[in-house]
Design an enzyme around this catalytic site. Structure first.
Site, short mmCIF file in Angstrom:
data_model
loop_
_atom_site.label_atom_id
_atom_site.label_comp_id
_atom_site.label_asym_id
_atom_site.label_seq_id
_atom_site.Cartn_x
_atom_site.Cartn_y
_atom_site.Cartn_z
N GLY A 52 1.03 -1.30 -0.33
CA GLY A 52 0.19 0.68 -0.32
C GLY A 52 1.18 0.95 -0.29
CB THR A 53 2.27 3.67 -1.83
OG1 THR A 53 1.77 3.45 -2.99
CG2 THR A 53 3.48 2.39 -1.36
CB THR A 54 1.82 7.67 -1.38
OG1 THR A 54 2.45 7.08 -2.56
CG2 THR A 54 2.30 8.72 -0.43
CG ASP A 69 -2.94 5.72 -2.60
OD1 ASP A 69 -1.86 5.52 -1.84
OD2 ASP A 69 -2.74 4.96 -3.61
CE LYS A 85 -3.00 2.46 -0.03
NZ LYS A 85 -2.46 2.68 -0.84
#
Length: 280
Positions: A52-54, A69, A85
């Site tokens: 997972g990002t960001t 995101d 997230k």
């Protein structure tokens, strides 16, 4: 002993013995195999799993905003388009996760239990500094998995009741902790998000301006980093934006998030690279 416990309905003696106010310490003594960092991996070497990002965060007078995101990737593939997230840690703090998604979510749940356990045992909440330190210890215990590619690098933010302001803490894979001032980002798109926040950040941002700024930063990150997902109007998937003030943790509703994202998209039609800092 287990059969006797089931037949009587009584808790095992371990649960009734006075000890540490840390739930992680309790597990490390009585069931160490349940901690994420102590689990044996089936293979050696790097492991490919959804990441997972960001995550981005910015302070404003009276609080702090933490946002992320919705994209998770596995190699060059999009593993999930609507992953969450950003999670509340307790009433006055939140955690945004970057890194191995499944392990990160598990660590957040354990961190939530850690803070809840401390409050029940001690009868008081940990200070924001104490919460940041506890999270640092949990990340450090995951170092073995991080060396095999299963790293968790969160961003921790909260409202410091004692100081009366929002604060942000960033981490590295070894559990090293740093307090960030003004704004921070983590994840694969962090370098682009940080650049966007650097040009737009002011010390006197309003809450509305701060929430818009983090979505602007995530949009810029998605523009240059394929692992970061921008606002998806067609699927109605927008960044998760949370605000923490002296009133506690609040997540913006889907409609609030959509309104911010749509207003940014409309302005980007005229300025594809986004707004610029005012010239002096």
């Amino acid at each position: 002993m287990e059969a006797n416990t089931r037949s009587t309905g009584r808790l095992p003696a371990a649960f009734l013995t006075p000890g540490s106010s840390s739930f992680v310490d309790f597990l490390s003594v009585h069931q160490p195999e349940t901690l994420p960092g102590n689990r044996a991996l089936p293979v050696k070497g790097a492991i490919e799993a959804p990441h997972g990002t960001t995550i981005v965060s910015v302070t404003f007078p009276g609080g702090v905003v933490l946002a992320g995101d919705r994209r998770a990737t596995m190699g060059n593939m999009i593993a999930q388009r609507d992953i969450e997230k950003v999670f509340p840690a307790d009433e006055y703090s939140a955690v945004g996760i970057a890194g191995t998604a499944g392990l990160a979510v598990e660590m957040v749940k354990l961190f939530q239990l850690e803070l809840e356990h401390f409050e029940k045992v001690e009868g008081a909440q940990l200070s924001l500094e104490g919460k940041a330190n506890r999270l640092s210890t949990m990340i450090r215990s995951n170092l073995g998995m991080a060396m095999q590619g299963l790293a968790v690098v969160p961003l921790f933010a909260g409202y410091d009741v004692d100081r009366g302001k929002g604060r942000i803490f960033s981490y590295d894979v070894t559990g090293g902790r740093s307090e960030e001032h003004g704004y921070a980002a983590t994840g694969s798109g962090s370098i682009f998000a940080r650049g966007a926040m650097k040009k737009l950040f002011r010390d006197d941002l309003t809450e509305a301006e701060a929430t818009t700024l983090v979505v602007q930063a995530l949009y810029d990150a998605a523009d240059d980093d394929s692992a970061t997902g921008g606002p998806d109007v067609a699927r109605r998937i927008y960044p998760i934006v949370t605000v923490i003030t002296d009133d506690g943790f609040r997540r913006l509703t889907d409609e609030e998030g959509a309104q911010i994202a749509r207003s940014i998209l409309e302005r980007r039609l005229e300025q594809p690279d986004g707004p610029r800092a005012a010239l002096l």
